[in-house]
Design a protein around this motif. Structure first.
Motif, PDB file in Angstrom:
ATOM      1  N   MET A   1       0.841  -1.204   0.000  1.00  0.00           N
ATOM      2  CA  MET A   1       0.000   0.000   0.000  1.00  0.00           C
ATOM      3  C   MET A   1       0.870   1.246   0.000  1.00  0.00           C
ATOM      4  O   MET A   1       1.720   1.412   0.869  1.00  0.00           O
ATOM      5  N   ILE A   2       0.658   2.109  -0.975  1.00  0.00           N
ATOM      6  CA  ILE A   2       1.390   3.372  -1.032  1.00  0.00           C
ATOM      7  C   ILE A   2       0.767   4.361  -0.049  1.00  0.00           C
ATOM      8  O   ILE A   2      -0.421   4.674  -0.138  1.00  0.00           O
ATOM      9  N   ARG A   3       1.567   4.850   0.869  1.00  0.00           N
ATOM     10  CA  ARG A   3       1.100   5.884   1.794  1.00  0.00           C
ATOM     11  C   ARG A   3       1.309   7.256   1.164  1.00  0.00           C
ATOM     12  O   ARG A   3       2.299   7.476   0.460  1.00  0.00           O
ATOM     13  N   VAL A   4       0.403   8.186   1.460  1.00  0.00           N
ATOM     14  CA  VAL A   4       0.474   9.523   0.877  1.00  0.00           C
ATOM     15  C   VAL A   4       0.593  10.563   1.983  1.00  0.00           C
ATOM     16  O   VAL A   4      -0.267  10.638   2.869  1.00  0.00           O
ATOM     17  N   LYS A   5       1.655  11.351   1.903  1.00  0.00           N
ATOM     18  CA  LYS A   5       1.834  12.476   2.831  1.00  0.00           C
ATOM     19  C   LYS A   5       1.695  13.778   2.060  1.00  0.00           C
ATOM     20  O   LYS A   5       2.328  13.957   1.020  1.00  0.00           O
ATOM     21  N   ILE A   6       0.855  14.668   2.567  1.00  0.00           N
ATOM     22  CA  ILE A   6       0.715  16.011   2.010  1.00  0.00           C
ATOM     23  C   ILE A   6       1.461  16.952   2.940  1.00  0.00           C
ATOM     24  O   ILE A   6       1.127  17.076   4.122  1.00  0.00           O
TER      25      ILE A   6
ATOM     26  N   ASP B   1      -2.798  10.029   4.076  1.00  0.00           N
ATOM     27  CA  ASP B   1      -2.474   9.236   5.258  1.00  0.00           C
ATOM     28  C   ASP B   1      -1.703  10.036   6.298  1.00  0.00           C
ATOM     29  O   ASP B   1      -1.722   9.714   7.483  1.00  0.00           O
ATOM     30  N   ALA B   2      -0.992  11.079   5.835  1.00  0.00           N
ATOM     31  CA  ALA B   2      -0.121  11.837   6.736  1.00  0.00           C
ATOM     32  C   ALA B   2      -0.145  13.317   6.367  1.00  0.00           C
ATOM     33  O   ALA B   2      -0.295  13.685   5.198  1.00  0.00           O
ATOM     34  N   ILE B   3       0.025  14.145   7.396  1.00  0.00           N
ATOM     35  CA  ILE B   3       0.011  15.599   7.256  1.00  0.00           C
ATOM     36  C   ILE B   3       1.347  16.147   7.738  1.00  0.00           C
ATOM     37  O   ILE B   3       1.779  15.860   8.855  1.00  0.00           O
ATOM     38  N   GLY B   4       2.025  16.945   6.884  1.00  0.00           N
ATOM     39  CA  GLY B   4       3.310  17.532   7.257  1.00  0.00           C
ATOM     40  C   GLY B   4       3.187  18.996   7.631  1.00  0.00           C
ATOM     41  O   GLY B   4       2.558  19.784   6.904  1.00  0.00           O
TER      42      GLY B   4
ATOM     43  N   ALA C   1       6.436   7.779 -11.301  1.00  0.00           N
ATOM     44  CA  ALA C   1       7.368   7.773 -10.174  1.00  0.00           C
ATOM     45  C   ALA C   1       7.212   6.511  -9.337  1.00  0.00           C
ATOM     46  O   ALA C   1       8.204   5.879  -8.946  1.00  0.00           O
ATOM     47  N   ILE C   2       5.980   6.131  -9.065  1.00  0.00           N
ATOM     48  CA  ILE C   2       5.726   4.922  -8.276  1.00  0.00           C
ATOM     49  C   ILE C   2       6.247   3.685  -9.012  1.00  0.00           C
ATOM     50  O   ILE C   2       6.873   2.806  -8.417  1.00  0.00           O
ATOM     51  N   GLU C   3       6.012   3.630 -10.306  1.00  0.00           N
ATOM     52  CA  GLU C   3       6.469   2.482 -11.089  1.00  0.00           C
ATOM     53  C   GLU C   3       7.992   2.392 -11.118  1.00  0.00           C
ATOM     54  O   GLU C   3       8.554   1.291 -11.112  1.00  0.00           O
ATOM     55  N   CYS C   4       8.676   3.539 -11.141  1.00  0.00           N
ATOM     56  CA  CYS C   4      10.144   3.543 -11.201  1.00  0.00           C
ATOM     57  C   CYS C   4      10.790   3.191  -9.866  1.00  0.00           C
ATOM     58  O   CYS C   4      11.810   2.508  -9.826  1.00  0.00           O
ATOM     59  N   VAL C   5      10.208   3.664  -8.779  1.00  0.00           N
ATOM     60  CA  VAL C   5      10.874   3.575  -7.469  1.00  0.00           C
ATOM     61  C   VAL C   5      10.292   2.475  -6.586  1.00  0.00           C
ATOM     62  O   VAL C   5      11.000   1.896  -5.763  1.00  0.00           O
ATOM     63  N   ASN C   6       9.013   2.196  -6.718  1.00  0.00           N
ATOM     64  CA  ASN C   6       8.328   1.239  -5.843  1.00  0.00           C
ATOM     65  C   ASN C   6       8.501   1.628  -4.374  1.00  0.00           C
ATOM     66  O   ASN C   6       8.969   0.841  -3.549  1.00  0.00           O
ATOM     67  N   PRO C   7       8.124   2.862  -4.013  1.00  0.00           N
ATOM     68  CA  PRO C   7       8.345   3.332  -2.640  1.00  0.00           C
ATOM     69  C   PRO C   7       7.285   2.831  -1.671  1.00  0.00           C
ATOM     70  O   PRO C   7       6.204   2.389  -2.070  1.00  0.00           O
ATOM     71  N   PHE C   8       7.597   2.938  -0.389  1.00  0.00           N
ATOM     72  CA  PHE C   8       6.632   2.670   0.668  1.00  0.00           C
ATOM     73  C   PHE C   8       5.568   3.761   0.690  1.00  0.00           C
ATOM     74  O   PHE C   8       4.394   3.520   0.937  1.00  0.00           O
ATOM     75  N   GLY C   9       6.025   5.006   0.444  1.00  0.00           N
ATOM     76  CA  GLY C   9       5.114   6.139   0.465  1.00  0.00           C
ATOM     77  C   GLY C   9       5.605   7.252  -0.424  1.00  0.00           C
ATOM     78  O   GLY C   9       6.735   7.218  -0.924  1.00  0.00           O
TER      79      GLY C   9
ATOM     80  N   VAL D   1      -4.083  11.887  -4.767  1.00  0.00           N
ATOM     81  CA  VAL D   1      -4.406  10.783  -3.861  1.00  0.00           C
ATOM     82  C   VAL D   1      -5.110   9.658  -4.601  1.00  0.00           C
ATOM     83  O   VAL D   1      -4.815   8.476  -4.385  1.00  0.00           O
ATOM     84  N   ASP D   2      -6.030   9.999  -5.492  1.00  0.00           N
ATOM     85  CA  ASP D   2      -6.764   8.970  -6.240  1.00  0.00           C
ATOM     86  C   ASP D   2      -5.822   8.127  -7.091  1.00  0.00           C
ATOM     87  O   ASP D   2      -5.974   6.898  -7.154  1.00  0.00           O
ATOM     88  N   ILE D   3      -4.872   8.772  -7.738  1.00  0.00           N
ATOM     89  CA  ILE D   3      -3.912   8.026  -8.565  1.00  0.00           C
ATOM     90  C   ILE D   3      -3.091   7.084  -7.699  1.00  0.00           C
ATOM     91  O   ILE D   3      -2.862   5.926  -8.063  1.00  0.00           O
TER      92      ILE D   3
END
Length: 219
Positions: free
Chosen positions: A1-6, A24-27, A177-185, A208-210
């Motif tokens: 699951m990709i986590r999303v921080k704004i 998922d997260a607020i900065g 970016a997600i496809e290239c890096v495969n990040p946690f978030g 977020v939807d993407i």
């Protein structure tokens, strides 16, 4: 699951927009040494923190390098996570970890060239996650510029800690970016801003939807 921080939330409207869009997260950027139009005071950040709903990860983002100064700000802005977004020593990181053992620590590493691989490996054992970002001469975050994602992908595959991708992300490039890096978030700031620097509802929802669609198809 990709986590999303704004990141770079500077009003309660920004915060609630990010939360209601599924982040998922607020900065909150507090304690800066480099330019950031999104910096806010500790008192104001503490006020925003009180209004963030439960079940949302809160992140104190700071440029400070002294454990004492960071902990002083944390006491005013007691987030669940601290993002160390500057050159800070291992000794200072360990001091923070010892004094705040319940707080997760994210260390930012700037991907300027392949030396970032060694830097990420160096800090990984002492932190809970590594954030890979871009930088310019005057800024160490919120640059709006991407970096070499192939290097970030190598880091994500090498280190045994969660990797969070940042730097120039926006709704148009986040899937690649997600496809290239495969990040946690992933971590976005200026890529979901309006021209005035406020958070853009349409851009945040699209971003977020993407990420959520990528999460469902790839994870």
């Amino acid at each position: 699951m990709i986590r999303v921080k704004i990141c770079g939330n500077r009003t309660i409207e920004d915060v609630l927009l990010s939360v209601n869009s599924g982040a998922d997260a607020i900065g909150l950027i507090v304690g800066t040494k480099y330019y950031s139009e999104d910096k806010i005071s500790p008192d104001f950040a503490g006020n925003l923190l009180e209004q963030i709903p439960p079940l949302i990860t809160t992140v104190l983002v700071t440029h400070l390098q002294s454990s004492q100064e960071i902990i002083e700000i944390y006491n005013l802005v007691p987030t669940s996570t601290i993002q160390l977004h500057n050159d800070i020593s291992i000794e200072e990181i360990q001091t923070i970890k010892n004094l705040l053992p319940h707080v997760k620590l994210i260390k930012a590493v700037h991907v300027v060239n392949e030396k970032a691989i060694e830097t990420a490996q160096y800090f990984a054992p002492f932190t809970d996650a590594i954030l890979l970002d871009s930088r310019t001469n005057g800024r160490i975050g919120g640059t709006g510029k991407t970096h070499d994602w192939s290097i970030s992908g190598k880091i994500a595959a090498l280190i045994n800690k969660p990797v969070i991708l940042a730097g120039g992300l926006n709704p148009e490039n986040i899937l690649q970016a997600i496809e290239c890096v495969n990040p946690f978030g992933v971590d976005v700031n200026s890529g979901v801003d309006t021209s005035s620097g406020d958070k853009d509802p349409d851009k945040i929802r699209a971003f977020v939807d993407i990420c959520k669609k990528a999460r469902c198809s790839s994870y």
